[in-house]
Design an enzyme around this catalytic site. Structure first.
Site, mmCIF file in Angstrom:
data_model
loop_
_atom_site.group_PDB
_atom_site.id
_atom_site.type_symbol
_atom_site.label_atom_id
_atom_site.label_comp_id
_atom_site.label_asym_id
_atom_site.label_seq_id
_atom_site.Cartn_x
_atom_site.Cartn_y
_atom_site.Cartn_z
ATOM 1 N N GLU A 69 0.597 -1.621 0.090
ATOM 2 C CA GLU A 69 0.236 -0.404 0.334
ATOM 3 C C GLU A 69 0.483 1.389 0.014
ATOM 4 O O GLU A 69 2.318 1.324 -0.194
ATOM 5 C CB GLU A 69 -0.874 -0.161 0.943
ATOM 6 C CG GLU A 69 -0.328 -0.028 2.856
ATOM 7 C CD GLU A 69 -1.111 0.185 3.697
ATOM 8 O OE1 GLU A 69 -2.246 -0.240 3.779
ATOM 9 O OE2 GLU A 69 -0.131 0.539 5.006
ATOM 10 N N HIS A 71 -0.015 5.682 1.789
ATOM 11 C CA HIS A 71 -0.386 7.120 1.609
ATOM 12 C C HIS A 71 0.050 7.797 2.293
ATOM 13 O O HIS A 71 1.575 8.017 1.990
ATOM 14 C CB HIS A 71 -1.465 5.993 3.054
ATOM 15 C CG HIS A 71 -0.368 5.008 4.027
ATOM 16 N ND1 HIS A 71 0.742 5.501 4.010
ATOM 17 C CD2 HIS A 71 -0.265 3.874 4.126
ATOM 18 C CE1 HIS A 71 1.058 4.930 5.026
ATOM 19 N NE2 HIS A 71 0.396 3.829 4.590
ATOM 20 N N HIS A 75 4.827 6.380 8.175
ATOM 21 C CA HIS A 75 5.717 5.399 9.155
ATOM 22 C C HIS A 75 7.160 5.398 10.055
ATOM 23 O O HIS A 75 7.813 5.573 9.358
ATOM 24 C CB HIS A 75 4.978 3.676 9.014
ATOM 25 C CG HIS A 75 3.775 3.901 8.569
ATOM 26 N ND1 HIS A 75 2.535 3.540 9.202
ATOM 27 C CD2 HIS A 75 3.770 2.863 7.123
ATOM 28 C CE1 HIS A 75 1.787 2.855 8.345
ATOM 29 N NE2 HIS A 75 2.351 2.793 7.490
ATOM 30 N N HIS A 109 4.930 0.189 0.502
ATOM 31 C CA HIS A 109 5.589 -0.795 1.221
ATOM 32 C C HIS A 109 5.036 -1.803 1.944
ATOM 33 O O HIS A 109 3.702 -1.954 1.418
ATOM 34 C CB HIS A 109 6.126 0.450 2.311
ATOM 35 C CG HIS A 109 4.615 0.747 2.901
ATOM 36 N ND1 HIS A 109 3.753 2.182 2.572
ATOM 37 C CD2 HIS A 109 4.327 0.204 4.243
ATOM 38 C CE1 HIS A 109 2.593 2.073 3.251
ATOM 39 N NE2 HIS A 109 2.605 1.605 4.181
ATOM 40 N N CYS A 123 5.772 0.313 14.882
ATOM 41 C CA CYS A 123 5.025 1.340 14.394
ATOM 42 C C CYS A 123 4.401 2.452 14.748
ATOM 43 O O CYS A 123 3.616 2.404 15.049
ATOM 44 C CB CYS A 123 4.122 0.771 13.308
ATOM 45 S SG CYS A 123 3.523 2.036 11.581
#
Ligand code: MN
Length: 156
Positions: A69, A71, A75, A109, A123
């Protein structure tokens, strides 16, 4: 107001065996069927209305993988358990305990646990975040054309 919902968190949590923390619920990574992934649990360790971030612990079972994904939100990952590999942008990397991985906005990722070993990691993520975007067939074809990436995506 408690920083954590659902229990009487007073600022301290004991670690428990098996990468668990007292009073923290172990959840499925995502709603089943919402996106492709395999064998992952999620524990939210810190979340607080006064903090712009959230700290989670994810664990991928041997041979499992997170969703591929991208976005807007970022992270920051620290490996706590086991070994695996990750794809970040156009690069694949082997992961060892205590390695750090930063994922910039709009970067593809995915994390994979090695065959005989669970991969566990902290995370840190924005508390307010956008929904992940999944790759189109075209995105996948572009990714697979990058040396090493097709092998990674196929779990080889
Ligand atoms: Mn993500």
């Amino acid at each position: 107001m408690s920083a954590m919902s659902g229990d009487d968190f007073d600022g301290f949590r004991d670690a428990e065996a098996g990468f668990r923390w007292a009073g923290v619920e172990r959840l499925n990574y995502k709603e089943e069927g919402s996106a492709p992934f395999k064998a992952i649990s999620r524990q939210v360790l810190f979340t607080d209305p006064n903090l712009a971030g959230e700290l989670r612990y994810f664990e991928i079972e041997p041979g499992g993988f997170s969703t591929l994904e991208r976005h807007e939100h970022v992270h920051a990952v620290m490996i706590l358990r086991g070994r695996g590999t990750c794809l970040v942008g156009e690069k694949t990397r082997a992961l060892e305990i205590h390695d750090l991985v930063a994922i910039a906005p709009w970067t593809w990722h995915q994390f994979r646990a090695n065959a005989g070993e669970a991969l566990g990691f902290l995370c840190l993520v924005n508390a307010q975040r956008d929904r992940p975007q999944l790759p189109t067939a075209e995105d996948l074809a572009s990714l697979r054309a990058i040396p090493g990436v097709a092998e990674f995506l196929d779990g080889k």
